[in-house]
Write an enzyme that holds these catalytic residues in place. Structure first.
Site, mmCIF file in Angstrom:
data_model
loop_
_atom_site.group_PDB
_atom_site.id
_atom_site.type_symbol
_atom_site.label_atom_id
_atom_site.label_comp_id
_atom_site.label_asym_id
_atom_site.label_seq_id
_atom_site.Cartn_x
_atom_site.Cartn_y
_atom_site.Cartn_z
ATOM 1 N N CYS A 177 0.784 -1.224 0.100
ATOM 2 C CA CYS A 177 -0.083 0.180 -0.020
ATOM 3 C C CYS A 177 0.917 1.375 -0.027
ATOM 4 O O CYS A 177 1.790 1.398 -0.637
ATOM 5 C CB CYS A 177 -1.020 0.119 1.069
ATOM 6 S SG CYS A 177 -0.562 -0.236 2.941
ATOM 7 N N ARG A 178 0.508 2.364 0.867
ATOM 8 C CA ARG A 178 1.252 3.475 0.658
ATOM 9 C C ARG A 178 2.698 3.561 1.307
ATOM 10 O O ARG A 178 3.414 4.165 0.640
ATOM 11 C CB ARG A 178 0.429 4.515 1.424
ATOM 12 C CG ARG A 178 -1.019 4.873 0.911
ATOM 13 C CD ARG A 178 -1.834 5.912 1.680
ATOM 14 N NE ARG A 178 -3.136 5.949 0.673
ATOM 15 C CZ ARG A 178 -4.506 6.352 1.498
ATOM 16 N NH1 ARG A 178 -4.303 6.375 2.777
ATOM 17 N NH2 ARG A 178 -5.333 6.624 0.655
#
Length: 243
Positions: A177-178
């Protein structure tokens, strides 16, 4: 340099530091480290009223941390540069080392933390071309479209909940993810394991991947009939480094 000059320089340092000293502004920087967004989208993603979002963005812009552009009636914001992303990443790393209570697993449900299993960036790159690794980007689609790891499939967590059975049997699923602190990948990992899938989470996320200048792709890949088991390609890595 005179004392007055030193004080002036330090005051500028303090002004930038002050702009960072707010959880809403840090959340906005986190979102902008992934993709350019307009004020309305940022407000929705951050769960903050539009007026407050605009006010916090003005503080960040005045400190030179973000830039803006107008497109019709909408104003879009982006990070002022990779140095801002690096500053944000460094802040996270220092906090992680010096304030362990901020570590993400401490704020996720025990069921999610207990299922955590990771893979390093180096191992992921070594496994390119093995035909058995499926890389899934669990961030929102707008962030995937802006930039993602080549070969990754976009499957946000909410979408993954209804598509687990589509994943090829026998593949090891790697989710990201981020950033290293992002909770989305941990939630996705728990979801996959609860469905009996072999899965691991990339230790770092898109923020760290981008800062290390590893290969990037953007846009939506051509539709395929079946989900592929797609590796990270060495030639894409070399092409980016040679650009």
């Amino acid at each position: 340099m005179t004392t007055d000059n030193v004080t002036t320089v330090l005051a500028e340092f303090a002004r930038v530091a002050k702009a960072l000293a707010n959880p809403v502004r840090l959340h906005l920087l986190d979102l902008l480290s992934q993709a350019e967004r307009n004020v309305e989208d940022l407000a929705t993603a951050a769960g903050v009223p539009i007026g407050n979002t605009s006010a916090q963005l003005k503080v960040l812009r005045d400190a030179g941390l973000v830039c803006s552009r107008r497109d019709g009636t909408r104003i879009y914001y982006r990070l002022a540069g990779d140095d801002v992303a690096a500053l944000y990443a460094s802040l996270r790393q220092v906090t992680r080392r010096r304030a362990p209570e901020a570590e993400a697993p401490r704020v996720v449900p025990l069921r999610v933390a207990a299922s955590d299993a990771t893979i390093t960036r180096e191992e992921l790159l070594r496994r390119r071309g093995d035909g058995r690794t499926l890389l899934i980007d669990v961030r929102p689609a707008v962030e995937y479209l802006a930039a993602h790891i080549p070969g990754a499939i976009s499957m946000p967590v909410e979408e993954l909940r209804t598509r687990v059975e589509e994943l090829p049997v026998g593949a090891e699923v790697v989710v990201y993810c981020r950033s290293s602190h992002c909770l989305l990948a941990r939630e996705a990992l728990w979801l996959l394991k609860s469905h009996g899938r072999c899965a691991r989470r990339l230790e770092e996320g898109m923020l760290e991947w981008r800062l290390q200048r590893f290969p990037l792709a953007s846009g939506r890949p051509k539709p395929r009939r079946q989900l592929p088991v797609t590796p990270v390609r060495e030639r894409e890595h070399s092409a980016v480094r040679g650009a």
